[in-house]
Enzyme design. Structure first.
Site, PDB file in Angstrom:
ATOM      1  NE  ARG A 181       0.858   7.049   3.458  1.00 17.96           N
ATOM      2  CZ  ARG A 181       1.618   7.675   2.568  1.00 17.96           C
ATOM      3  NH1 ARG A 181       2.797   8.153   2.928  1.00 17.96           N
ATOM      4  NH2 ARG A 181       1.215   7.840   1.324  1.00 17.96           N
ATOM      5  CG  HIS A 182      -0.855   2.627   2.520  1.00 15.76           C
ATOM      6  ND1 HIS A 182       0.092   3.008   1.593  1.00 15.76           N
ATOM      7  CD2 HIS A 182      -1.779   3.621   2.534  1.00 15.76           C
ATOM      8  CE1 HIS A 182      -0.245   4.167   1.065  1.00 15.76           C
ATOM      9  NE2 HIS A 182      -1.373   4.570   1.621  1.00 15.76           N
ATOM     10  N   GLY A 183       2.237   0.618   3.433  1.00 11.73           N
ATOM     11  CA  GLY A 183       3.583   0.702   2.870  1.00 11.73           C
ATOM     12  C   GLY A 183       3.589   1.290   1.468  1.00 11.73           C
ATOM     13  CB  ALA A 223       5.871   2.045   5.798  1.00 16.28           C
TER      14      ALA A 223
END
EC number: 3.1.3.62
Length: 467
Positions: free
Chosen positions: A66-68, A378
């Site tokens: 997952r994105h930060g 994240a």
């Protein structure tokens, strides 16, 4: 004088009993901010004891990241002025109207912190959901950590045959990929992702399934709705309002605005106190976390059986790449919360024996499905394939979720036989994802399923043998 001191002692005791976030050294509620939890606060700490498998060598790795940490949506950024208004109202309640509650009041340091709070005016609506500096560091850090434990797999030299990267079409996932690549290869690297398809059915299947998008898991009669309407939840809103000096219950939107500001600012600045977290008692955060867990449980998790079908292609991608003996040896995808949660649901990870409901809040305090621990900013799911030449079943795998080995009851202390993995997920491996992934059908079939999986594996083996 002695009598005066004795008379004042009860008042001092009461003041000392008031919860003070800024003086709380443990701040356990910061581990309960659902999908807005800071990764650095909840990441696993036992990987150094879990990565080494005696008699085995790591060979391949598959990652969904997952994105930060990101900025809020435009709608929240535009409400920054309302947060400032609430700040002024709270200070007025305490210092002018004198409506400070007798118990559970804000401590002086938390009150002063709220009084001094200002919105970061450099954050503008056009930057909605952008990756933050902390978010960049989140991804750079996870790359470095996994590389430290798996240097023979996560090599420091980029090769576009050995590595395969892919991200969705957003700024936060694009920058997350760049941060991860920098963590592996340094700031001057040539790493590049594969082209994003027009229909991203691998990383965003939920965008192309109308029945998934149309399900209202918050409607009247839902478990989310029931908990939202419960006495516990509404008493919590009233208690928060009283704590802040209001003689009436604030609008839920205002309370949630302060709550979101607390969560975001804590994630942006992990080592500092988030001012607005002082507005809440720890037990009030626990109530909010459960409402969020119900949202994700029914929206992307085990609440509806169909959610386990949605990430059919991603599960097949994992099985295909780890089954192939040839490159790419490292596959890393950078996506979003829904993608991660539906992947875990498809794999049966963090599944409770009892369904989450509005009426079992008290009995599920130790539930497996805690979005704060599963899906922080994240969050990452990593599958590491091992070769164990001395074993009859020489192919093994360990699954990690946020740097913690996943414990599955059909595996041995986190170590799974690859043959068991293929058998466990055979239904998905054999599925035609075009028909399987969406409740009422989705995009046309792309020829996936066991035929595609076996054909790809056999072709790869032939290439491998020819070399």
């Amino acid at each position: 004088m002695r009598l005066l001191i004795l008379l004042l002692l009860p008042l001092v005791a009461i003041a000392q009993d008031d919860y003070c976030f800024s003086k709380d050294t443990s701040r356990l509620q910061t581990r309960q901010f659902s999908s807005k939890t800071a990764y650095q606060i909840v990441k696993g700490t036992d990987i150094d004891k879990q990565y080494l498998v005696p008699g085995c060598q790591p060979q391949k790795m598959w990652i969904f990241h997952r994105h930060g940490t990101r900025l809020p949506k435009k709608s929240m950024i535009n409400k920054a002025s309302r947060v400032a208004e609430l700040r002024d109202l709270i200070i007025n309640n305490y210092q002018v109207a004198r409506t400070k509650p007798e118990t559970d009041a804000l401590c002086q340091t938390d009150l002063i912190a709220i009084k001094l709070w200002k919105w970061n005016s450099s954050i503008t609506p056009d930057m909605e959901e952008y990756l933050t500096a902390q978010g960049y560091e989140d991804l750079r850090g996870t790359a470095k950590l996994y590389q430290r434990y798996y240097p023979t797999v996560l090599t420091a030299n980029y090769n576009d045959t050995y590595y395969q990267f892919r991200h969705t079409d957003t700024q936060r996932t694009t920058e997350s990929f760049k941060a991860f690549a920098e963590g592996l290869f340094g700031s001057q690297n040539a790493a590049h992702p594969v082209e994003i398809p027009k229909q991203d059915l691998l990383l965003r299947p939920y965008d192309y399934c109308s029945s998934f998008k149309n399900v209202n898991y918050k409607d009247e009669g839902s478990e989310y709705y029931k908990f939202h309407q419960s006495k516990l939840y509404n008493d919590t809103l009233a208690d928060i309002s009283t704590r802040l000096g209001f003689l009436y219950t604030l609008e839920e939107a205002d309370i949630k605005l302060m709550y979101d500001m607390c969560r975001y600012e804590q994630a942006w600045n992990v080592d500092r106190n988030s001012v607005w977290c002082g507005a809440f008692l720890p037990e009030q955060i626990t109530v909010f976390e459960y409402l969020e867990d119900l949202k994700y449980y029914y929206g992307s998790g085990y609440g509806f059986p169909e959610n386990a079908h949605l990430n059919c292609r991603l599960v097949q991608d994992l099985l295909t790449h780890l089954s192939n003996p040839v490159s790419p040896h490292v596959v890393a995808h950078f996506g979003h919360s829904t993608g991660l949660l539906t992947l875990l649901t498809a794999l049966g990870i963090q599944k409770d024996d009892i369904k989450l409901r509005a009426d079992n809040y008290d009995s599920l305090t130790s539930r497996r499905w805690k979005s704060s621990l599963i899906d922080p900013f994240a969050a990452n799911f990593v599958a590491v394939k091992y070769d164990c030449p001395a074993d009859l079943d020489r192919e093994k795998v360990v699954f990690f979720l946020n740097q913690q080995a996943v414990q599955l009851d059909w595996c041995s202390v986190g170590l799974c036989k690859w043959s068991d993995v293929l058998e466990k997920y055979k239904t998905i491996a054999d599925a035609d994802c075009g028909e399987y992934y969406c409740r009422t059908g989705g995009a046309p079939s792309l020829g996936s399923g066991v035929g595609g999986l076996l054909a790809t594996t056999l072709a790869a083996m032939l290439v491998y043998l020819m070399h």
